[in-house]
Scaffold this active site. Structure first.
Site, mmCIF file in Angstrom:
data_model
loop_
_atom_site.group_PDB
_atom_site.id
_atom_site.type_symbol
_atom_site.label_atom_id
_atom_site.label_comp_id
_atom_site.label_asym_id
_atom_site.label_seq_id
_atom_site.Cartn_x
_atom_site.Cartn_y
_atom_site.Cartn_z
ATOM 1 N N VAL A 133 13.652 26.686 76.667
ATOM 2 C CA VAL A 133 14.562 27.838 76.547
ATOM 3 C C VAL A 133 13.789 29.154 76.664
ATOM 4 C CG1 VAL A 133 16.315 28.954 75.118
ATOM 5 C CG2 VAL A 133 16.115 26.469 75.105
ATOM 6 N N ALA A 178 22.440 46.919 78.794
ATOM 7 C CA ALA A 178 21.959 47.393 77.487
ATOM 8 C C ALA A 178 21.845 48.924 77.448
ATOM 9 C CB ALA A 178 20.598 46.774 77.172
ATOM 10 N N ARG A 180 2.286 27.668 70.792
ATOM 11 C CA ARG A 180 1.376 27.001 69.868
ATOM 12 C C ARG A 180 0.044 26.740 70.558
ATOM 13 N NH1 ARG A 180 4.491 21.971 67.893
ATOM 14 N NH2 ARG A 180 4.830 22.051 70.124
ATOM 15 N N VAL A 225 25.136 26.826 69.679
ATOM 16 C CA VAL A 225 26.224 25.853 69.886
ATOM 17 C C VAL A 225 26.695 25.930 71.336
ATOM 18 C CG1 VAL A 225 28.545 25.124 69.189
ATOM 19 C CG2 VAL A 225 26.990 26.110 67.487
ATOM 20 N N GLY A 256 25.209 25.664 74.235
ATOM 21 C CA GLY A 256 24.358 26.265 75.272
ATOM 22 C C GLY A 256 24.932 27.533 75.876
ATOM 23 N N ILE A 278 27.991 28.254 76.884
ATOM 24 C CA ILE A 278 29.399 28.624 76.616
ATOM 25 C C ILE A 278 29.440 29.624 75.459
ATOM 26 C CG2 ILE A 278 31.701 27.785 75.977
ATOM 27 C CD1 ILE A 278 30.896 25.013 76.914
ATOM 28 N N GLU A 333 16.537 17.105 72.400
ATOM 29 C CA GLU A 333 15.701 17.721 71.371
ATOM 30 C C GLU A 333 14.321 17.064 71.402
ATOM 31 O OE1 GLU A 333 16.815 20.333 69.360
ATOM 32 O OE2 GLU A 333 18.396 20.152 70.830
ATOM 33 N N LYS A 356 26.141 21.405 64.945
ATOM 34 C CA LYS A 356 26.904 22.431 65.669
ATOM 35 C C LYS A 356 28.326 22.537 65.101
ATOM 36 C CE LYS A 356 24.211 21.815 69.880
ATOM 37 N NZ LYS A 356 24.030 20.983 71.069
ATOM 38 N N GLY A 376 20.007 22.851 78.667
ATOM 39 C CA GLY A 376 19.212 23.147 79.861
ATOM 40 C C GLY A 376 18.698 24.573 79.821
HETATM 41 P P1 NAP Z 1 10.586 23.175 73.409
HETATM 42 O O1 NAP Z 1 10.648 23.056 74.890
HETATM 43 O O2 NAP Z 1 9.999 22.070 72.618
HETATM 44 O O3 NAP Z 1 9.803 24.538 73.068
HETATM 45 C C1 NAP Z 1 9.408 24.905 71.769
HETATM 46 C C2 NAP Z 1 8.374 26.021 71.881
HETATM 47 O O4 NAP Z 1 7.984 26.410 70.560
HETATM 48 C C3 NAP Z 1 7.097 25.617 72.617
HETATM 49 O O5 NAP Z 1 6.736 26.630 73.509
HETATM 50 C C4 NAP Z 1 6.050 25.515 71.493
HETATM 51 O O6 NAP Z 1 4.747 25.891 71.909
HETATM 52 C C5 NAP Z 1 6.571 26.559 70.536
HETATM 53 N N1 NAP Z 1 6.099 26.344 69.184
HETATM 54 C C6 NAP Z 1 6.245 25.257 68.397
HETATM 55 N N2 NAP Z 1 5.669 25.463 67.208
HETATM 56 C C7 NAP Z 1 5.148 26.709 67.241
HETATM 57 C C8 NAP Z 1 4.411 27.504 66.331
HETATM 58 N N3 NAP Z 1 4.096 27.041 65.133
HETATM 59 N N4 NAP Z 1 4.035 28.757 66.713
HETATM 60 C C9 NAP Z 1 4.348 29.229 67.939
HETATM 61 N N5 NAP Z 1 5.049 28.522 68.844
HETATM 62 C C10 NAP Z 1 5.419 27.276 68.504
HETATM 63 O O7 NAP Z 1 12.040 23.424 72.813
HETATM 64 P P2 NAP Z 1 13.334 23.998 73.580
HETATM 65 O O8 NAP Z 1 14.015 22.905 74.302
HETATM 66 O O9 NAP Z 1 12.982 25.238 74.298
HETATM 67 O O10 NAP Z 1 14.267 24.336 72.324
HETATM 68 C C11 NAP Z 1 14.021 25.460 71.506
HETATM 69 C C12 NAP Z 1 15.203 25.619 70.551
HETATM 70 O O11 NAP Z 1 16.385 25.822 71.297
HETATM 71 C C13 NAP Z 1 15.462 24.393 69.689
HETATM 72 O O12 NAP Z 1 15.871 24.806 68.418
HETATM 73 C C14 NAP Z 1 16.597 23.688 70.411
HETATM 74 O O13 NAP Z 1 17.401 22.941 69.532
HETATM 75 C C15 NAP Z 1 17.366 24.858 70.939
HETATM 76 N N6 NAP Z 1 18.181 24.587 72.123
HETATM 77 C C16 NAP Z 1 17.630 23.933 73.188
HETATM 78 C C17 NAP Z 1 18.397 23.721 74.315
HETATM 79 C C18 NAP Z 1 17.852 22.994 75.519
HETATM 80 O O14 NAP Z 1 18.625 22.689 76.420
HETATM 81 N N7 NAP Z 1 16.564 22.701 75.582
HETATM 82 C C19 NAP Z 1 19.715 24.199 74.376
HETATM 83 C C20 NAP Z 1 20.237 24.883 73.261
HETATM 84 C C21 NAP Z 1 19.451 25.069 72.136
HETATM 85 P P3 NAP Z 1 3.922 24.995 72.965
HETATM 86 O O15 NAP Z 1 4.650 25.181 74.263
HETATM 87 O O16 NAP Z 1 2.558 25.596 72.992
HETATM 88 O O17 NAP Z 1 3.977 23.589 72.440
HETATM 89 N N1 HSE Z 2 19.794 18.811 72.700
HETATM 90 C C1 HSE Z 2 20.914 19.672 72.781
HETATM 91 C C2 HSE Z 2 22.003 18.999 73.599
HETATM 92 C C3 HSE Z 2 20.524 20.967 73.405
HETATM 93 O O1 HSE Z 2 21.706 18.030 74.284
HETATM 94 O O2 HSE Z 2 23.149 19.435 73.557
HETATM 95 C C4 HSE Z 2 21.602 22.004 73.311
HETATM 96 O O3 HSE Z 2 21.818 22.366 71.981
#
Ligand code: NAP
Ligand code: HSE
Length: 434
Positions: free
Chosen positions: A14, A33, A45, A132, A134, A136, A190, A205, A302
């Site tokens: 994201v 904005a 990280r 919640v 994505g 939408i 996730e 959600k 996504g």
């Molecule tokens: P992700 O790809 O696993 O990315 C997480 C990021 O957080 C990585 O860049 C990681 O660093 C960084 N991170 C973890 N621990 C850290 C720390 N202690 N200090 C600094 N950075 C740290 O996760 P994601 O899919 O982007 O999801 C992020 C959030 O959005 C989650 O809460 C997820 O539920 C939510 N979300 C995701 C989606 C989706 O489609 N993916 C949709 C809606 C909501 P590194 O890269 O160095 O490991």
């Molecule tokens: N893992 C979540 C999903 C990401 O599949 O809906 C969006 O919140």
């Protein structure tokens, strides 16, 4: 033009999309904005990890102190998943005077009251549109656009990963495990995909939506939930034969008896809008007392769909719109009493699909129908196909569709069937929505 300095903490799927929108479409975001949204820092990280997309020199950091100690950064997109260190970092960012935008529903569903109360005390805001469904805009719709209504019901496909898995199993007969791996590869799942497939993510959600729509103070763990992890390709095939598709539905329905809340894989009649939602798309049908039914459909997971919601929140926050809503609504206030009580799940009624594996012997069907009859569950139809090899006594799948029955009775019947020596393994029980 005035400048608002923005940081991203967590540059994964994201965060990478948010950086792309801020860097590649600065003219667009500035137009909305009325100021430049300047990406000052992006914290990860592990600096050595390869990342797609170039960031300007000096932006990437592995030290969140770079953000905390920079008073010119006023808006932070906090995009680390999970509970810790995400919670501690969010509290520290608030204390440091930052307004927050987040997509982390697990964190809000678990620690929302604490985080929101702290933000209010500090005069800061937390925007969470991306948490919640994505891309939408359901949070804004429920808390602002539909605020003249009493919401009567919400029925949604809220987990993109589960819907993607079900679509792959249905359309391509892809085995469950392969479909999970594909969803992970595409960035929908996730970090721990168990949360997607066991119904946890959808329940988190739903808890957020129930909070906004009904003033329910429900912890996600108290929402009865079943995931898609017990389903097999044959269930999608039987459902299709019966005129349905299987969808993981999150349901909140208000009645005089209270608020019905659950997450359940459900047979949804083919041709109805929720049944036609495919792949990682999400959809939510909301019924309000003034507006009637409204249907939202879009990509629920996504990189870019989620980034679309995060960047809209960054714009709103930079303009000051978020704070206005956040301070006015008693969202997630720990001190606010619930406006509605949750109904007991056992008392809900519905139609059911049972799938079990039975020995192909005389009298077995009579045993099954006997169990259902003793539990006052009435049968609507039964499917058993002739086995491939005849008469060797191996088990065959049997499907029973019921008439309306109480949840408690249907569960008791499934448990009793599992005890029969003619039934092997567990009995799958799904709700049916006509
Ligand atoms: P992700 O790809 O696993 O990315 C997480 C990021 O957080 C990585 O860049 C990681 O660093 C960084 N991170 C973890 N621990 C850290 C720390 N202690 N200090 C600094 N950075 C740290 O996760 P994601 O899919 O982007 O999801 C992020 C959030 O959005 C989650 O809460 C997820 O539920 C939510 N979300 C995701 C989606 C989706 O489609 N993916 C949709 C809606 C909501 P590194 O890269 O160095 O490991
Ligand atoms: N893992 C979540 C999903 C990401 O599949 O809906 C969006 O919140």
């Amino acid at each position: 033009m005035e400048k608002t300095k923005v940081a991203i903490v967590g540059m994964g799927t994201v965060g990478g999309g948010v950086a792309k929108l801020l860097l590649d479409h600065g003219d667009r975001t500035a137009r909305h904005a009325g100021r430049t949204l300047w990406l000052e820092r992006a914290v990860v990280r592990d600096l050595s990890k390869p990342r797609d997309g170039e960031l300007p020199a000096g932006v990437l950091s592995d030290d969140v102190e770079d953000v905390l100690n920079d008073p010119e950064i006023t808006v932070v997109a906090q995009l680390i998943g999970g509970l810790e260190p995400a919670r501690t970092i969010m509290l520290r960012l608030l204390e440091a005077g930052k307004d927050i935008v987040t997509a982390n529903k697990a964190l809000l569903a678990e620690h929302g009251p604490e985080l929101f109360d702290r933000a209010r005390q500090l005069g800061r805001s937390i925007a969470f549109e991306a948490s919640v469904a994505g891309g939408i805009p359901i949070i804004t719709n429920i808390s602002q656009c539909l605020s003249a209504n009493q919401i009567l019901s919400l029925e949604g496909i809220l987990n993109g990963t589960s819907n993607f898995i079900l679509s792959q199993m249905d359309q391509h007969a892809l085995p469950y495990d392969d479909a999970v791996r594909l969803a992970q590869k595409l960035g929908y799942a996730e970090a721990d995909p168990a949360m997607d497939v066991d119904g946890t993510d959808a329940a988190q959600k739903l808890a957020i939506l129930a909070h906004l729509a009904f003033g329910a103070r429900v912890h996600w763990r108290d929402i009865p939930r079943t995931g898609v992890d017990a389903l097999h390709v044959i269930d999608l095939q039987f459902a299709r034969e019966l005129g349905y598709r299987i969808k993981l539905l999150a349901v909140a329905r208000l009645s005089e008896a209270g608020l019905e809340l659950h997450v359940s894989p459900t047979l949804v009649r083919i041709g109805t809008p929720l049944a036609e939602v495919q792949d990682a798309f999400n959809a939510i049908r909301v019924v309000g007392d003034a507006v009637g039914p409204v249907f939202y459909h879009g990509q629920g997971a996504g990189q870019m769909p989620t980034a679309s919601a995060v960047v809209a929140d960054i714009i709103d926050t930079a303009v000051g719109r978020t704070r206005l809503t956040f301070q006015t609504l008693e969202l997630f206030s720990a001190s606010e009493p619930p406006r509605v009580e949750q109904r007991s799940f056992d008392q809900l009624s519905g139609r059911y699909y049972f799938r079990l594996h039975v020995k192909d012997h005389p009298g077995v069907l009579a045993e099954i129908t006997g169990v259902l009859g003793r539990n006052l569950v009435s049968i609507a139809s039964v499917i058993q196909h002739a086995p491939q090899s005849d008469g060797d006594g191996t088990s065959v799948p049997l499907v029973v569709m019921t008439h309306e029955a109480p949840e408690g009775a249907a569960r008791a019947a499934a448990e009793a069937m599992e005890k029969l020596s003619s039934v092997s393994g567990s009995v799958l029980r799904l709700r049916v929505k006509d």
